[in-house]
Write an enzyme that holds these catalytic residues in place. Structure first.
Site, PDB file in Angstrom:
ATOM      1  N   ASP A 109      -2.336 -27.617 -19.229  1.00 42.90           N
ATOM      2  CA  ASP A 109      -1.139 -26.675 -19.610  1.00 42.90           C
ATOM      3  C   ASP A 109      -0.436 -27.181 -20.734  1.00 42.90           C
ATOM      4  O   ASP A 109       0.294 -26.482 -21.129  1.00 42.90           O
ATOM      5  CB  ASP A 109      -0.504 -26.173 -18.447  1.00 42.90           C
ATOM      6  CG  ASP A 109      -1.330 -25.138 -17.470  1.00 42.90           C
ATOM      7  OD1 ASP A 109      -2.188 -24.532 -18.185  1.00 42.90           O
ATOM      8  OD2 ASP A 109      -1.100 -25.097 -16.124  1.00 42.90           O
ATOM      9  N   ASP A 170      -7.952 -19.838 -17.050  1.00 40.85           N
ATOM     10  CA  ASP A 170      -6.643 -20.035 -17.862  1.00 40.85           C
ATOM     11  C   ASP A 170      -6.634 -21.141 -19.118  1.00 40.85           C
ATOM     12  O   ASP A 170      -6.171 -20.782 -20.069  1.00 40.85           O
ATOM     13  CB  ASP A 170      -5.722 -20.308 -16.814  1.00 40.85           C
ATOM     14  CG  ASP A 170      -5.889 -19.821 -15.375  1.00 40.85           C
ATOM     15  OD1 ASP A 170      -6.674 -19.852 -14.772  1.00 40.85           O
ATOM     16  OD2 ASP A 170      -4.609 -19.817 -14.821  1.00 40.85           O
TER      17      ASP A 170
END
Ligand code: GLY
Length: 393
Positions: A109, A170
């Site tokens: 991330d 993601d």
């Protein structure tokens, strides 16, 4: 600003929604100052991010703090008000500090974190320190590229047995940081990693029926693709709504970056499945296994992400039936978010967007506002208000 009318939304509705959203960003920015709210609201209120070992109350940790910074950057672009620029710059300086201090970086991330914090500081204000910090983050993200599979491991320490060789849908949204680093440095290792990672996801995380696995494992010794599994969805073989939305937007952005038509095809496959599994009000249940008549919670954040992905697809297509279909679906969904998923009065909630789900299996952030739902809702409104604007991704 005055926006032009589009199917499903009206200029007035978008302008009013933007004014309300910006008022909430202003209020939250003042409330949290140099700190950060938690991932989700609790009963409609954002509380400071809890303190944990090594991190103070409101500290910069986890994967969602950059959505707060990203909203300040969007607010600055929309209004040119110095208060937003100063708040955005102060938070992005904190992201530069975080990467240099090596704090909570064991995650893919880094893409979300730096694409919405120090990259905009460079793009919008030519902040050289922001550029340097974003390049450090991109270098760190490259450490997660596993050979011979050519995938970027999503979570955890690279030696963590539960996470070894695992990536998640993601992660498509974390690739733009590497694309940007490639553009800045001219180094082929960045776009090469994007090309290899996205090709693996296209081939294995998108199923034959166009739904997606949330996560997928590769053998780290041989590089063989092993099996899909969920983490936040209803079942291993169901389709987690937000994962499908990440697929729409993520494949579309990576098509724009690479020009690989198979990625455009993957974005459309994700979009077609998503749109075919929406309830009457066009905002999905938290997993697409649920249909009209279910009392399962909705995940409005998935709709906000999908709106941005569909608007990106409409722009990529330019003209023709597919461009129109993407734009119409995006505006229909955005109109529903504006009408049905925002606070009636500002004092009703700290969230811009109501009724999202973070992680239902762990009973975390169910039917609450979320930082990413708020961010993508504001990005969707910004895309409509400022057509042709270059997104941060
Ligand atoms: N990227 C984590 C989530 O969408 O919940």
């Amino acid at each position: 600003m005055t926006t032009s009318p589009t199917p499903g939304t009206t200029a007035t509705a978008v302008d009013l929604a933007l004014a309300a959203a910006l008022a909430t960003v202003r209020r939250n920015s003042t409330t949290f100052g140099a700190g950060y709210p938690d991932d989700t609201t609790l009963n409609g209120r954002y509380l400071p991010r809890p303190a944990t070992a090594g991190f103070p109350l409101g500290g910069n940790r986890g994967w969602t703090t950059s959505f707060f910074n990203g909203m300040e950057w969007l607010a600055w672009e929309l209004t040119q008000e110095e208060v937003f620029r100063d708040a955005a710059l102060a938070h992005s300086a904190d992201f530069a500090r975080r990467v240099r201090a090596g704090e909570d970086l064991d995650t893919h991330d880094l893409g979300f974190l730096y694409t919405l914090s120090t990259v905009p500081a460079w793009r919008l204000l030519a902040d050289a320190d922001g550029r340097e910090a974003a390049l450090l983050a991109a270098d760190h993200l490259m450490l997660r590229l596993l050979e011979p599979a050519g995938i970027i491991q999503a979570w955890g320490d690279l030696s963590d047995p539960r996470q070894r060789g695992r990536t998640i849908v993601d992660s498509l949204m974390n690739m733009p940081l590497l694309t940007w680093a490639g553009e800045q440095t001219g180094e082929a290792r960045f776009p090469d990693a994007v090309q290899r990672h996205t090709a693996q996801l296209r081939e294995h995380i998108v199923r034959a029926d166009n739904s997606t696995f949330h996560t997928f494992y590769w053998d780290i010794e041989t590089g063989e693709a092993l099996r899909g599994a969920t983490e936040q969805g209803a079942f291993d073989d169901s389709c987690w709504a937000r994962g499908q939305a990440w697929g729409i937007y993520g494949f579309a952005l990576n098509y724009r970056a690479t020009g690989d038509p198979l990625l455009l095809d993957a974005a459309w496959r994700c979009a077609d499945y998503f749109l075919a599994h929406l309830p009457a009000d066009s905002v999905p249940f938290w997993d697409l296994v649920y249909v009209d008549g279910s009392d399962a919670p909705r995940d409005s954040s998935s709709a906000a992400i999908a709106v941005c992905g569909l608007l990106e697809l409409a722009e990529l297509e330019g003209t023709g039936e597919r461009a129109e279909r993407a734009a119409d679906a995006a505006h229909t969904m955005l109109a529903s978010l504006i009408d049905n998923y925002t606070p009636e009065r500002p004092e009703d909630s700290d969230a811009l967007l109501l009724h999202s789900v973070y992680d239902l299996p762990k009973n975390n952030g169910v039917d609450e506002g979320t930082l990413w739902g708020d961010y993508f809702y504001l990005e969707a409104l910004t895309r409509v208000a400022l057509p042709g604007r270059k997104p941060f991704w």
